[in-house]
Scaffold this motif. Structure first.
Motif, PDB file in Angstrom:
ATOM      1  N   GLN A 131       8.312   3.351   4.636  1.00  0.00           N
ATOM      2  CA  GLN A 131       9.569   2.618   4.509  1.00  0.00           C
ATOM      3  C   GLN A 131      10.597   3.344   3.656  1.00  0.00           C
ATOM      4  O   GLN A 131      11.659   2.798   3.372  1.00  0.00           O
ATOM      5  N   GLY A 132      10.292   4.547   3.239  1.00  0.00           N
ATOM      6  CA  GLY A 132      11.291   5.343   2.529  1.00  0.00           C
ATOM      7  C   GLY A 132      11.236   5.262   1.022  1.00  0.00           C
ATOM      8  O   GLY A 132      12.124   5.760   0.355  1.00  0.00           O
ATOM      9  N   ASN A 133      10.210   4.633   0.447  1.00  0.00           N
ATOM     10  CA  ASN A 133      10.022   4.584  -1.006  1.00  0.00           C
ATOM     11  C   ASN A 133      11.287   4.129  -1.726  1.00  0.00           C
ATOM     12  O   ASN A 133      11.779   4.786  -2.641  1.00  0.00           O
ATOM     13  N   ARG A 134      11.820   2.979  -1.320  1.00  0.00           N
ATOM     14  CA  ARG A 134      13.042   2.464  -1.939  1.00  0.00           C
ATOM     15  C   ARG A 134      12.846   2.104  -3.405  1.00  0.00           C
ATOM     16  O   ARG A 134      13.801   2.063  -4.165  1.00  0.00           O
ATOM     17  N   SER A 135      11.612   1.839  -3.809  1.00  0.00           N
ATOM     18  CA  SER A 135      11.364   1.465  -5.199  1.00  0.00           C
ATOM     19  C   SER A 135      11.267   2.678  -6.117  1.00  0.00           C
ATOM     20  O   SER A 135      11.087   2.530  -7.308  1.00  0.00           O
ATOM     21  N   LYS A 136      11.381   3.875  -5.538  1.00  0.00           N
ATOM     22  CA  LYS A 136      11.381   5.134  -6.304  1.00  0.00           C
ATOM     23  C   LYS A 136      10.090   5.335  -7.097  1.00  0.00           C
ATOM     24  O   LYS A 136      10.107   5.815  -8.222  1.00  0.00           O
ATOM     25  N   ASN A 195       6.521   7.161  -7.956  1.00  0.00           N
ATOM     26  CA  ASN A 195       6.166   8.569  -8.043  1.00  0.00           C
ATOM     27  C   ASN A 195       5.526   9.010  -6.720  1.00  0.00           C
ATOM     28  O   ASN A 195       4.479   8.502  -6.329  1.00  0.00           O
ATOM     29  N   ILE A 196       6.140   9.975  -6.064  1.00  0.00           N
ATOM     30  CA  ILE A 196       5.666  10.445  -4.755  1.00  0.00           C
ATOM     31  C   ILE A 196       4.274  11.061  -4.866  1.00  0.00           C
ATOM     32  O   ILE A 196       3.433  10.867  -3.986  1.00  0.00           O
ATOM     33  N   ASP A 197       4.019  11.806  -5.935  1.00  0.00           N
ATOM     34  CA  ASP A 197       2.710  12.439  -6.095  1.00  0.00           C
ATOM     35  C   ASP A 197       1.598  11.389  -6.191  1.00  0.00           C
ATOM     36  O   ASP A 197       0.531  11.557  -5.595  1.00  0.00           O
ATOM     37  N   GLN A 198       1.841  10.299  -6.921  1.00  0.00           N
ATOM     38  CA  GLN A 198       0.841   9.239  -7.031  1.00  0.00           C
ATOM     39  C   GLN A 198       0.642   8.535  -5.695  1.00  0.00           C
ATOM     40  O   GLN A 198      -0.482   8.225  -5.318  1.00  0.00           O
ATOM     41  N   LEU A 199       1.725   8.295  -4.966  1.00  0.00           N
ATOM     42  CA  LEU A 199       1.612   7.661  -3.657  1.00  0.00           C
ATOM     43  C   LEU A 199       0.833   8.549  -2.692  1.00  0.00           C
ATOM     44  O   LEU A 199      -0.033   8.074  -1.954  1.00  0.00           O
ATOM     45  N   MET A 200       1.123   9.838  -2.698  1.00  0.00           N
ATOM     46  CA  MET A 200       0.412  10.764  -1.806  1.00  0.00           C
ATOM     47  C   MET A 200      -1.065  10.853  -2.185  1.00  0.00           C
ATOM     48  O   MET A 200      -1.932  10.926  -1.310  1.00  0.00           O
ATOM     49  N   ALA A 201      -1.365  10.843  -3.483  1.00  0.00           N
ATOM     50  CA  ALA A 201      -2.758  10.889  -3.921  1.00  0.00           C
ATOM     51  C   ALA A 201      -3.503   9.641  -3.450  1.00  0.00           C
ATOM     52  O   ALA A 201      -4.658   9.720  -3.028  1.00  0.00           O
ATOM     53  N   PRO A 240       0.829  -1.190   0.000  1.00  0.00           N
ATOM     54  CA  PRO A 240       0.000   0.000   0.000  1.00  0.00           C
ATOM     55  C   PRO A 240       0.874   1.254   0.000  1.00  0.00           C
ATOM     56  O   PRO A 240       2.033   1.232   0.436  1.00  0.00           O
ATOM     57  N   ALA A 241       0.311   2.344  -0.488  1.00  0.00           N
ATOM     58  CA  ALA A 241       1.067   3.586  -0.625  1.00  0.00           C
ATOM     59  C   ALA A 241       1.592   4.075   0.719  1.00  0.00           C
ATOM     60  O   ALA A 241       2.731   4.549   0.817  1.00  0.00           O
ATOM     61  N   ALA A 242       0.776   3.970   1.776  1.00  0.00           N
ATOM     62  CA  ALA A 242       1.214   4.444   3.088  1.00  0.00           C
ATOM     63  C   ALA A 242       2.449   3.681   3.558  1.00  0.00           C
ATOM     64  O   ALA A 242       3.391   4.266   4.109  1.00  0.00           O
ATOM     65  N   LEU A 243       2.476   2.386   3.296  1.00  0.00           N
ATOM     66  CA  LEU A 243       3.627   1.571   3.690  1.00  0.00           C
ATOM     67  C   LEU A 243       4.853   1.927   2.863  1.00  0.00           C
ATOM     68  O   LEU A 243       5.967   1.982   3.379  1.00  0.00           O
ATOM     69  N   HIS A 244       4.653   2.197   1.572  1.00  0.00           N
ATOM     70  CA  HIS A 244       5.766   2.644   0.725  1.00  0.00           C
ATOM     71  C   HIS A 244       6.413   3.898   1.301  1.00  0.00           C
ATOM     72  O   HIS A 244       7.631   4.000   1.413  1.00  0.00           O
ATOM     73  N   LEU A 245       5.580   4.867   1.668  1.00  0.00           N
ATOM     74  CA  LEU A 245       6.100   6.128   2.183  1.00  0.00           C
ATOM     75  C   LEU A 245       6.763   5.946   3.539  1.00  0.00           C
ATOM     76  O   LEU A 245       7.803   6.556   3.812  1.00  0.00           O
TER      77      LEU A 245
END
Length: 175
Positions: free
Chosen positions: A20-25, A27-33, A13-18
């Protein structure tokens, strides 16, 4: 056959990506949305009346965190209740195992028969079963973050593939 919807590792999930530091790089805007609009109503379900005291305590423990992460919906009441009861059972059986071990070393984990045969005790079996039920209920119906990510809302209707502008213009004037 090549891959299908069940192939590979489940998406995070996007919240978990953020978190954990978004190691997979990604798109931050899509994750935040996705974090801001998860696609399901984030709201705590009502606690069922029949929960045991331990299960109610587990409910009170996990619901605020699930709400803060946006991972719970009113639809999750049964899955959450099943999880909480399984955790309550697990705790109860772990207490019984500890009591049996205090009486005689290993008596809560190993059952010894009159013949000298040994097997895992019924309390340990019940605790293991409760642990499996808690894990399964946590993932059921999207309760776990990994399972929640894979739940997809029904796509919006596609509309016409080949629009007919002349027909649409005529229908505005001649109907």
């Amino acid at each position: 056959m090549a891959g299908n919807a069940n192939s590979g590792r489940p998406a995070k999930p996007a919240a978990l990506h953020l978190l954990q530091g978004n190691r997979s790089k990604k798109n931050i805007d899509q994750l935040m949305a996705e974090v801001k609009d998860p696609g399901f109503p984030v709201e705590a379900p009502d606690m069922p009346d029949g929960l045991s005291a331990d299960a109610a305590a587990e409910w009170q423990r996990v619901v605020p965190d699930l709400l803060a992460l946006g991972l719970v919906s009113k639809l999750d009441m049964m899955a959450l209740a099943s999880y909480c009861e399984a955790v309550a059972d697990w705790r109860r059986f772990r207490r019984l195992i500890a009591e049996k071990n205090a009486e005689a070393e290993g008596a809560g984990d190993i059952q010894t028969f009159a013949t000298g045969a040994k097997q895992i005790s019924v309390w340990r079996q019940l605790a293991n079963d409760a642990e499996k039920r808690a894990n399964a209920a946590g993932a059921q119906f999207g309760f776990s973050p990994m399972a929640r990510r894979n739940l997809k809302a029904a796509p919006p209707p596609q509309g016409e593939l080949f629009p007919n502008e002349q027909r649409d213009a005529a229908s505005r004037f001649f109907t």
